[in-house]
Scaffold this active site. Structure first.
Site, short mmCIF file in Angstrom:
data_model
loop_
_atom_site.label_atom_id
_atom_site.label_comp_id
_atom_site.label_asym_id
_atom_site.label_seq_id
_atom_site.Cartn_x
_atom_site.Cartn_y
_atom_site.Cartn_z
N SER A 297 33.31 -54.53 10.13
CA SER A 297 32.41 -54.96 9.15
C SER A 297 31.10 -53.88 9.08
CB SER A 297 31.83 -56.26 9.48
OG SER A 297 30.57 -56.54 9.02
N SER A 298 30.67 -53.78 8.02
CA SER A 298 29.62 -52.81 8.16
C SER A 298 28.33 -53.15 8.88
CB SER A 298 29.05 -52.64 6.57
OG SER A 298 28.59 -53.59 5.98
N CYS A 299 28.23 -54.49 9.39
CA CYS A 299 26.99 -54.92 10.03
C CYS A 299 27.01 -54.53 11.67
CB CYS A 299 27.09 -56.62 9.93
SG CYS A 299 28.06 -57.45 10.96
N HIS B 8 28.56 -65.54 1.51
CA HIS B 8 27.80 -64.44 1.30
C HIS B 8 26.98 -64.47 -0.02
CE1 HIS B 8 30.32 -62.88 4.50
NE2 HIS B 8 29.22 -62.22 4.64
N LYS C 282 32.78 -57.54 16.77
CA LYS C 282 33.49 -56.39 15.95
C LYS C 282 33.47 -55.02 16.86
CE LYS C 282 35.30 -58.88 12.41
NZ LYS C 282 36.62 -58.89 12.17
N TYR D 285 27.93 -61.46 15.72
CA TYR D 285 29.44 -61.19 15.20
C TYR D 285 29.62 -59.59 15.25
CZ TYR D 285 32.27 -60.18 10.99
OH TYR D 285 33.08 -59.76 9.88
P1 GDP Z 1 24.20 -59.72 4.69
O1 GDP Z 1 24.66 -58.71 3.96
O2 GDP Z 1 25.09 -59.83 6.29
O3 GDP Z 1 22.57 -59.84 5.09
O4 GDP Z 1 24.65 -61.17 4.25
P2 GDP Z 1 24.58 -62.18 2.78
O5 GDP Z 1 25.43 -61.77 1.93
O6 GDP Z 1 24.75 -63.56 3.44
O7 GDP Z 1 23.15 -61.80 2.44
C1 GDP Z 1 22.63 -60.66 1.68
C2 GDP Z 1 21.36 -60.55 1.24
O8 GDP Z 1 21.30 -61.58 -0.02
C3 GDP Z 1 20.14 -61.41 2.07
O9 GDP Z 1 19.11 -60.50 1.99
C4 GDP Z 1 20.01 -62.70 1.58
O10 GDP Z 1 18.77 -63.02 2.02
C5 GDP Z 1 20.22 -62.43 0.09
N1 GDP Z 1 20.57 -63.65 -0.53
C6 GDP Z 1 19.92 -64.28 -1.86
N2 GDP Z 1 20.57 -65.29 -1.96
C7 GDP Z 1 21.16 -65.54 -1.16
C8 GDP Z 1 22.14 -66.85 -1.31
O11 GDP Z 1 22.43 -67.91 -1.99
N3 GDP Z 1 23.20 -66.61 -0.08
C9 GDP Z 1 23.20 -65.68 0.93
N4 GDP Z 1 24.16 -65.78 1.74
N5 GDP Z 1 22.34 -64.45 0.85
C10 GDP Z 1 21.62 -64.59 -0.08
#
Ligand code: GDP
Length: 346
Positions: A126-128, A198, A159, A155
């Site tokens: 994963s890129s994280c 996500h 990975k 996580y």
């Molecule tokens: P990340 O890429 O590991 O940070 O995973 P996410 O896909 O969960 O979140 C990406 C970004 O989208 C973060 O800055 C979140 O705060 C924002 N975000 C905005 N609205 C949402 C939501 O409804 N769900 C999630 N998961 N993230 C959100």
């Protein structure tokens, strides 16, 4: 005097035939977002000797069962796409589950693959795994050069352990286990839960529900400023199969892509472009056809400020993505509408 590289390989894999259509391929995690896309793509390309097991049939966290399964089935190649995954909220809330489950799956599958002489394995990272403040776009060399983003540290560490396991097995045992690092993926078959998912499917679901309910406003988590890169899962599946085929095989000019050289054991798989979350929210809103306004809940975490992968290494093997974000969003929403009942909607 030249110093030998600290990561010099101990063993070189023997050149073998490339992946053949008749080869037996185990897709671990075939019901997940990536695993199901892999199965679709493999079948479309004529690779139909697939071994698949549901969670009920094979518990991938159970080392002995996994070993027995590999000994019985003897797959030639493995896509390790089974993992406990989730969005920022799930990662932040259940870190122990994320590290525990992922480590166990990796330990079981990687060791069983070695013990049964699997030819090629592709491990999905994963890129994280990259440091929170990596230079952008993020190159594979950034691995282990800085602190991780705290919301998904558990996580990411699991990975990273998987990547180092693959690397170590290649060095010590001469295996051909490669790790690919996808950017944020989305598409048909995604998880549309309200909190655990996500950002892209979460917003799609929220706009859809708001449209049906006639709500005036939809809330987006965080400030909307973090930037993310999104790749359609069909592109991810296509890139993974492509990489498994070319990896550690001599190319026409005699050079080898991958192989037991540590750097090439990791390959980023990205789209090549990123957008702010606020921008993504607008695109999802348009896709869904929601007419209301957006509000940002800044009490929710933003996570890492930017996550754009440098996919030069992948592109140098002749692969590029085909599905634009706009097209991918339309396809994903069409799938969501059709599969409402089956979509994971917790
Ligand atoms: P990340 O890429 O590991 O940070 O995973 P996410 O896909 O969960 O979140 C990406 C970004 O989208 C973060 O800055 C979140 O705060 C924002 N975000 C905005 N609205 C949402 C939501 O409804 N769900 C999630 N998961 N993230 C959100």
């Amino acid at each position: 005097m030249q110093r030998a590289s600290r990561l010099a390989p101990l063993l070189l894999p023997e050149p073998r035939d490339n992946v053949k259509q008749s080869d037996k391929i185990f897709v671990a995690g075939h019901r997940g977002l990536v695993g199901s896309a892999l199965v679709r793509r493999l079948l479309a390309l004529g690779f139909d000797n697939l071994v698949l097991r549901t969670r009920d049939e094979l518990d991938l966290e159970d080392i002995a069962s996994v070993r027995a399964f590999f000994e019985a089935e003897r797959p030639n190649h493995v896509f390790l796409a089974a993992a406990r995954v989730g969005g920022i909220f799930a990662n932040n809330t259940y870190p122990a589950d994320f590290i525990h489950d992922n480590l166990l799956v990796q330990i079981s599958v990687i060791e069983a693959a070695r013990a049964t002489n699997v030819d090629k394995m592709l491990f999905l990272g994963s890129s994280c795994i990259y440091p929170k403040f990596s230079e952008q776009p993020i190159r594979e060399e950034a691995l282990l050069t800085g602190e991780l983003e705290p919301t998904n540290e558990a996580y990411a560490v699991a990975k990273i352990a998987g990547i180092i396991m693959c690397r170590s097995y290649n060095r010590q045992h001469g295996t051909r286990f490669m790790s690919v690092m996808p950017t944020n993926l989305y598409g048909e078959g995604d998880n549309f839960e309200r909190t655990g998912s996500h950002v892209l499917p979460a917003l799609m679901r929220r706009f859809h529900d708001a449209k049906l309910a006639g709500d005036r406003e939809v809330v987006v988590w965080g400030t909307g400023t973090p930037r993310r890169e999104f790749l359609h899962v069909d592109d991810m599946a296509d890139a993974s199969i492509h990489l498994m085929r070319v990896w550690a095989e001599p190319s026409p000019d005699g050079s080898i892509v991958g192989g037991p050289n540590a750097i090439n054991e990791i390959v980023n798989v990205g789209y090549g472009d990123d957008i702010p979350i606020g921008e993504l929210a607008k695109m999802v809103k348009e896709t869904v056809g929601y007419q209301g306004t957006l509000a940002f809940d800044t009490t929710k975490p933003d996570g890492t400020p930017r996550k754009l992968l440098d996919s030069t290494r992948l592109h140098s093997t002749g692969w590029s993505p085909k599905v634009s974000l706009r097209e991918g969003l339309a396809r994903t929403y069409a799938w969501f509408l059709e599969n409402h009942d089956e979509a994971r909607l917790g």
